[in-house]
Motif scaffolding. Structure first.
Motif, PDB file in Angstrom:
ATOM      1  N   ARG A   8      48.145  44.444  35.915  1.00  0.00           N
ATOM      2  CA  ARG A   8      46.640  44.784  36.442  1.00  0.00           C
ATOM      3  C   ARG A   8      46.151  46.287  35.797  1.00  0.00           C
ATOM      4  O   ARG A   8      45.149  46.260  35.491  1.00  0.00           O
ATOM      5  CB  ARG A   8      46.711  44.652  37.965  1.00  0.00           C
ATOM      6  CG  ARG A   8      46.539  43.185  38.520  1.00  0.00           C
ATOM      7  CD  ARG A   8      46.025  43.014  39.890  1.00  0.00           C
ATOM      8  NE  ARG A   8      46.980  43.457  40.933  1.00  0.00           N
ATOM      9  CZ  ARG A   8      47.692  42.838  41.448  1.00  0.00           C
ATOM     10  NH1 ARG A   8      48.074  41.350  41.186  1.00  0.00           N
ATOM     11  NH2 ARG A   8      48.645  43.171  42.277  1.00  0.00           N
ATOM     12  N   GLU A  11      45.521  45.570  32.128  1.00  0.00           N
ATOM     13  CA  GLU A  11      44.304  44.803  32.189  1.00  0.00           C
ATOM     14  C   GLU A  11      42.965  45.877  32.171  1.00  0.00           C
ATOM     15  O   GLU A  11      41.945  45.514  31.823  1.00  0.00           O
ATOM     16  CB  GLU A  11      44.252  43.815  33.146  1.00  0.00           C
ATOM     17  CG  GLU A  11      45.129  42.473  32.940  1.00  0.00           C
ATOM     18  CD  GLU A  11      45.049  41.628  34.109  1.00  0.00           C
ATOM     19  OE1 GLU A  11      44.237  41.533  34.709  1.00  0.00           O
ATOM     20  OE2 GLU A  11      46.017  40.647  34.018  1.00  0.00           O
ATOM     21  N   ASN A 122      41.646  46.398  43.455  1.00  0.00           N
ATOM     22  CA  ASN A 122      41.876  45.607  42.164  1.00  0.00           C
ATOM     23  C   ASN A 122      42.835  45.796  41.506  1.00  0.00           C
ATOM     24  O   ASN A 122      43.638  44.782  41.069  1.00  0.00           O
ATOM     25  CB  ASN A 122      40.807  46.360  41.087  1.00  0.00           C
ATOM     26  CG  ASN A 122      39.313  45.792  41.131  1.00  0.00           C
ATOM     27  OD1 ASN A 122      39.073  44.732  41.979  1.00  0.00           O
ATOM     28  ND2 ASN A 122      38.489  46.599  40.591  1.00  0.00           N
ATOM     29  N   VAL A 123      43.741  47.076  41.538  1.00  0.00           N
ATOM     30  CA  VAL A 123      45.054  47.103  41.333  1.00  0.00           C
ATOM     31  C   VAL A 123      46.002  46.062  42.101  1.00  0.00           C
ATOM     32  O   VAL A 123      47.033  45.675  41.761  1.00  0.00           O
ATOM     33  CB  VAL A 123      45.427  48.684  40.962  1.00  0.00           C
ATOM     34  CG1 VAL A 123      47.055  48.755  40.502  1.00  0.00           C
ATOM     35  CG2 VAL A 123      44.673  49.030  39.958  1.00  0.00           C
ATOM     36  N   GLY A 125      45.478  44.366  44.792  1.00  0.00           N
ATOM     37  CA  GLY A 125      45.050  43.083  45.551  1.00  0.00           C
ATOM     38  C   GLY A 125      44.939  43.553  47.128  1.00  0.00           C
ATOM     39  O   GLY A 125      44.446  44.357  47.609  1.00  0.00           O
TER      40      GLY A 125
END
Length: 156
Positions: A8, A11, A122-123, A125
């Motif tokens: 992540r 990404e 976001n990193v 979850g």
């Protein structure tokens, strides 16, 4: 879990920096039991404070939100250092406390802090969903616009 977190980060285009050393007589983090306490992190980038000044006067909300993101990146860097490189040991981010250097009358600290909250979620979850405080301050160390500390539950 560690590989998913690292994926992540890739990404999102985030490279965690080397965790900053403390600038005074304190520890950058403390582990007690299954809790990791991370000292306040400034919006450092490339070794210096990247966003300075009072939010609502010198700094707009967008720039301050980016400062909060940088604080969150530095929190993750400290966590990685504390956990021997294994971010997969994070069970849950319990709480973020965000301090925003605020011009008189500025009342959008919560929006600024969303920069950090969103990045952490976001990193990590679900493990990144946390309680938080977002408060205004007259000034912060080194004229930083934002400082954020964290309490994280870890696997022992």
């Amino acid at each position: 879990m560690t590989e998913a977190i690292e994926g992540r980060l890739r990404e999102l285009g985030i490279v965690l920096p080397v965790a900053a050393a403390p600038a005074a007589n304190y520890l950058p983090y403390v582990i007690t039991g299954n809790l990791l306490f991370i000292s306040g992190q400034l919006p450092n980038e490339n070794g210096k404070v990247a966003v300075t000044g009072l939010v609502g006067a010198d700094v707009d909300v967008a720039a301050a939100s980016r400062a909060a993101e940088l604080c969150a990146i530095n929190i993750l860097a400290q966590a990685k250092a504390a956990l021997g490189g294994d971010l997969g040991r994070i069970k849950r981010v319990v709480k973020l406390s965000s301090f925003v250097a605020s011009a008189p009358g500025f009342a959008e600290q919560h929006i600024v802090t969303n920069g950090a909250s969103n990045l952490i979620a976001n990193v990590l979850g679900d493990a990144g969903k946390h309680a938080r405080a977002a408060v205004g301050m007259a000034a912060l160390p080194l004229n930083a616009s934002v400082e954020i500390e964290a309490i994280i539950e870890i696997e022992a």
